[in-house]
Design a protein around this motif. Structure first.
Motif, PDB file in Angstrom:
ATOM      1  N   GLU A 145       0.982  -1.047  -0.080  1.00  0.00           N
ATOM      2  CA  GLU A 145      -0.080  -0.144  -0.020  1.00  0.00           C
ATOM      3  C   GLU A 145       0.837   1.319  -0.073  1.00  0.00           C
ATOM      4  O   GLU A 145       1.859   1.216   0.334  1.00  0.00           O
ATOM      5  CB  GLU A 145      -0.931  -0.043   1.027  1.00  0.00           C
ATOM      6  CG  GLU A 145      -1.924  -1.277   1.358  1.00  0.00           C
ATOM      7  CD  GLU A 145      -2.781  -1.179   2.370  1.00  0.00           C
ATOM      8  OE1 GLU A 145      -2.213  -0.421   3.483  1.00  0.00           O
ATOM      9  OE2 GLU A 145      -3.353  -2.215   3.018  1.00  0.00           O
ATOM     10  N   GLN A 146       0.223   2.266  -0.460  1.00  0.00           N
ATOM     11  CA  GLN A 146       0.983   3.708  -0.491  1.00  0.00           C
ATOM     12  C   GLN A 146       0.232   4.454   0.595  1.00  0.00           C
ATOM     13  O   GLN A 146      -0.917   5.157   0.056  1.00  0.00           O
ATOM     14  CB  GLN A 146       1.180   4.233  -1.924  1.00  0.00           C
ATOM     15  CG  GLN A 146       2.063   5.514  -1.633  1.00  0.00           C
ATOM     16  CD  GLN A 146       2.496   5.892  -3.089  1.00  0.00           C
ATOM     17  OE1 GLN A 146       1.831   5.557  -4.001  1.00  0.00           O
ATOM     18  NE2 GLN A 146       3.195   6.937  -3.133  1.00  0.00           N
ATOM     19  N   PRO A 147       0.345   4.517   1.860  1.00  0.00           N
ATOM     20  CA  PRO A 147      -0.199   5.367   2.822  1.00  0.00           C
ATOM     21  C   PRO A 147      -0.069   7.110   2.309  1.00  0.00           C
ATOM     22  O   PRO A 147       1.000   7.277   1.903  1.00  0.00           O
ATOM     23  CB  PRO A 147       0.351   4.956   4.058  1.00  0.00           C
ATOM     24  CG  PRO A 147       1.660   4.534   3.761  1.00  0.00           C
ATOM     25  CD  PRO A 147       1.663   4.030   2.390  1.00  0.00           C
ATOM     26  N   ILE A 149       1.144   9.601   3.909  1.00  0.00           N
ATOM     27  CA  ILE A 149       2.060  10.302   5.159  1.00  0.00           C
ATOM     28  C   ILE A 149       2.515  11.868   4.311  1.00  0.00           C
ATOM     29  O   ILE A 149       3.300  11.611   3.269  1.00  0.00           O
ATOM     30  CB  ILE A 149       2.915   9.315   5.260  1.00  0.00           C
ATOM     31  CG1 ILE A 149       2.444   8.255   5.849  1.00  0.00           C
ATOM     32  CG2 ILE A 149       3.812   9.984   6.480  1.00  0.00           C
ATOM     33  CD1 ILE A 149       3.184   6.917   6.184  1.00  0.00           C
ATOM     34  N   LYS A 150       2.486  12.782   4.835  1.00  0.00           N
ATOM     35  CA  LYS A 150       2.993  14.050   4.392  1.00  0.00           C
ATOM     36  C   LYS A 150       4.382  13.920   3.906  1.00  0.00           C
ATOM     37  O   LYS A 150       5.349  13.349   4.509  1.00  0.00           O
ATOM     38  CB  LYS A 150       2.756  15.183   5.428  1.00  0.00           C
ATOM     39  CG  LYS A 150       3.709  14.982   6.543  1.00  0.00           C
ATOM     40  CD  LYS A 150       3.485  16.338   7.127  1.00  0.00           C
ATOM     41  CE  LYS A 150       4.617  16.359   8.477  1.00  0.00           C
ATOM     42  NZ  LYS A 150       4.581  17.491   9.376  1.00  0.00           N
ATOM     43  N   GLY A 151       4.446  14.404   2.874  1.00  0.00           N
ATOM     44  CA  GLY A 151       5.975  14.334   2.206  1.00  0.00           C
ATOM     45  C   GLY A 151       6.538  13.113   1.841  1.00  0.00           C
ATOM     46  O   GLY A 151       7.859  12.950   1.852  1.00  0.00           O
ATOM     47  N   SER A 152       5.882  11.934   1.905  1.00  0.00           N
ATOM     48  CA  SER A 152       6.526  10.586   1.658  1.00  0.00           C
ATOM     49  C   SER A 152       5.710   9.961   0.420  1.00  0.00           C
ATOM     50  O   SER A 152       4.444  10.041   0.523  1.00  0.00           O
ATOM     51  CB  SER A 152       6.257   9.848   3.184  1.00  0.00           C
ATOM     52  OG  SER A 152       6.745   8.298   2.784  1.00  0.00           O
ATOM     53  N   ASN A 153       6.614   9.223   0.033  1.00  0.00           N
ATOM     54  CA  ASN A 153       6.131   8.277  -1.293  1.00  0.00           C
ATOM     55  C   ASN A 153       6.442   7.007  -1.039  1.00  0.00           C
ATOM     56  O   ASN A 153       6.901   6.064  -1.874  1.00  0.00           O
ATOM     57  CB  ASN A 153       6.416   8.725  -2.766  1.00  0.00           C
ATOM     58  CG  ASN A 153       8.199   8.733  -2.650  1.00  0.00           C
ATOM     59  OD1 ASN A 153       8.515   8.416  -1.850  1.00  0.00           O
ATOM     60  ND2 ASN A 153       8.508   8.981  -4.111  1.00  0.00           N
ATOM     61  N   VAL A 154       6.347   6.439   0.192  1.00  0.00           N
ATOM     62  CA  VAL A 154       6.827   4.926   0.756  1.00  0.00           C
ATOM     63  C   VAL A 154       5.934   4.200   0.756  1.00  0.00           C
ATOM     64  O   VAL A 154       4.697   4.542   0.809  1.00  0.00           O
ATOM     65  CB  VAL A 154       7.332   5.290   2.348  1.00  0.00           C
ATOM     66  CG1 VAL A 154       7.663   3.836   2.766  1.00  0.00           C
ATOM     67  CG2 VAL A 154       8.507   6.146   2.447  1.00  0.00           C
ATOM     68  N   LEU A 155       6.153   2.851   0.113  1.00  0.00           N
ATOM     69  CA  LEU A 155       5.208   1.725  -0.160  1.00  0.00           C
ATOM     70  C   LEU A 155       5.635   1.144   1.304  1.00  0.00           C
ATOM     71  O   LEU A 155       6.616   0.686   1.835  1.00  0.00           O
ATOM     72  CB  LEU A 155       5.619   0.924  -1.473  1.00  0.00           C
ATOM     73  CG  LEU A 155       5.586   1.593  -2.605  1.00  0.00           C
ATOM     74  CD1 LEU A 155       5.961   0.745  -3.642  1.00  0.00           C
ATOM     75  CD2 LEU A 155       4.013   2.125  -2.843  1.00  0.00           C
ATOM     76  N   MET A 156       4.448   0.658   1.737  1.00  0.00           N
ATOM     77  CA  MET A 156       4.187  -0.174   3.020  1.00  0.00           C
ATOM     78  C   MET A 156       3.607  -1.629   2.866  1.00  0.00           C
ATOM     79  O   MET A 156       2.665  -1.739   1.940  1.00  0.00           O
ATOM     80  CB  MET A 156       3.655   0.636   4.007  1.00  0.00           C
ATOM     81  CG  MET A 156       4.465   1.800   4.509  1.00  0.00           C
ATOM     82  SD  MET A 156       3.714   2.731   5.608  1.00  0.00           S
ATOM     83  CE  MET A 156       3.912   1.802   7.228  1.00  0.00           C
ATOM     84  N   ARG A 157       3.939  -2.390   3.575  1.00  0.00           N
ATOM     85  CA  ARG A 157       3.074  -3.757   3.695  1.00  0.00           C
ATOM     86  C   ARG A 157       2.681  -4.000   5.236  1.00  0.00           C
ATOM     87  O   ARG A 157       3.835  -3.991   6.062  1.00  0.00           O
ATOM     88  CB  ARG A 157       3.778  -4.619   3.196  1.00  0.00           C
ATOM     89  CG  ARG A 157       2.961  -6.149   3.036  1.00  0.00           C
ATOM     90  CD  ARG A 157       4.137  -7.122   2.545  1.00  0.00           C
ATOM     91  NE  ARG A 157       4.448  -6.786   1.333  1.00  0.00           N
ATOM     92  CZ  ARG A 157       4.375  -7.433   0.081  1.00  0.00           C
ATOM     93  NH1 ARG A 157       3.384  -8.232  -0.115  1.00  0.00           N
ATOM     94  NH2 ARG A 157       4.607  -7.108  -1.176  1.00  0.00           N
ATOM     95  N   ASN A 158       1.607  -4.573   5.623  1.00  0.00           N
ATOM     96  CA  ASN A 158       1.359  -4.815   6.939  1.00  0.00           C
ATOM     97  C   ASN A 158       1.637  -6.295   6.916  1.00  0.00           C
ATOM     98  O   ASN A 158       1.294  -7.102   6.142  1.00  0.00           O
ATOM     99  CB  ASN A 158      -0.217  -4.361   7.533  1.00  0.00           C
ATOM    100  CG  ASN A 158      -0.473  -3.153   7.690  1.00  0.00           C
ATOM    101  OD1 ASN A 158       0.298  -2.263   8.178  1.00  0.00           O
ATOM    102  ND2 ASN A 158      -1.579  -2.612   7.132  1.00  0.00           N
TER     103      ASN A 158
END
Length: 175
Positions: A145-147, A149-158
């Motif tokens: 997922e791409q949450p 979050i201000k100023g961030s383009n981080v991809l995350m996975r739970n």
């Protein structure tokens, strides 16, 4: 590596425990060559070589090997990126000298682990100071997922993990 940062003529014997390229997530450019160094007293310290001088040093360095380093800077550690629990880091300069030493000349561990009580991990969430790794039994993996979050383009996975508490509960339920 217990440091008086005003000194400039350092000479330490270290092992490179880990070595990696720090990447700028916005443009994928290499920021620096980063390392975790361990000394004879089992102290760990983050070290960096800026990209503009990394070409000079990278061919001389190898993860796992022992070296004598001299003439480097000691600077304050990053506020948002600390791979080890140390307030300082080493920064290589053009004057830094590297000499490989033999395994028989010094006894330095290959790795150092900084264990933290499981209950304290929650205190580190979203603090972005000390990087943490959790060793656990993975029981579920969510989608990438791409949450927002201000100023961030981080991809995350739970990732769901089985904690000691949930493991014991599962065993008790089976009995």
């Amino acid at each position: 590596l217990s440091i008086d940062k005003h000194k400039e003529n350092w000479k330490v014997k270290i092992r490179i425990s880990r070595m990696w390229n720090a990447i700028n997530s916005k443009n994928n450019d290499i920021i620096s060559l980063d390392m975790i160094l361990i000394d004879e007293q089992n102290n760990a310290m983050h070290a960096i070589i800026r990209t503009n001088i990394a070409k000079k040093f990278k061919p001389l360095l190898q993860e796992g090997k022992l070296y004598e380093l001299s003439y480097f800077q000691v600077v304050d550690g990053n506020a948002l990126y600390r791979p080890v629990d140390n307030d300082f880091k080493i920064m290589f300069t053009l004057k830094t000298s590297i000499k490989e030493i033999k395994e028989t000349d010094v006894d330095i561990l290959r790795h150092k682990f900084e264990f933290v009580d499981y209950n304290k991990i929650h205190e580190r969430v979203n603090k972005h100071v000390q990087l943490s790794v959790i060793i656990a039994n993975v029981i579920g993996v969510g989608p990438i997922e791409q949450p927002c979050i201000k100023g961030s383009n981080v991809l995350m996975r739970n990732i769901n993990v089985m904690t000691v508490e949930s493991f014991l509960k599962t065993i008790m339920e089976k009995e």
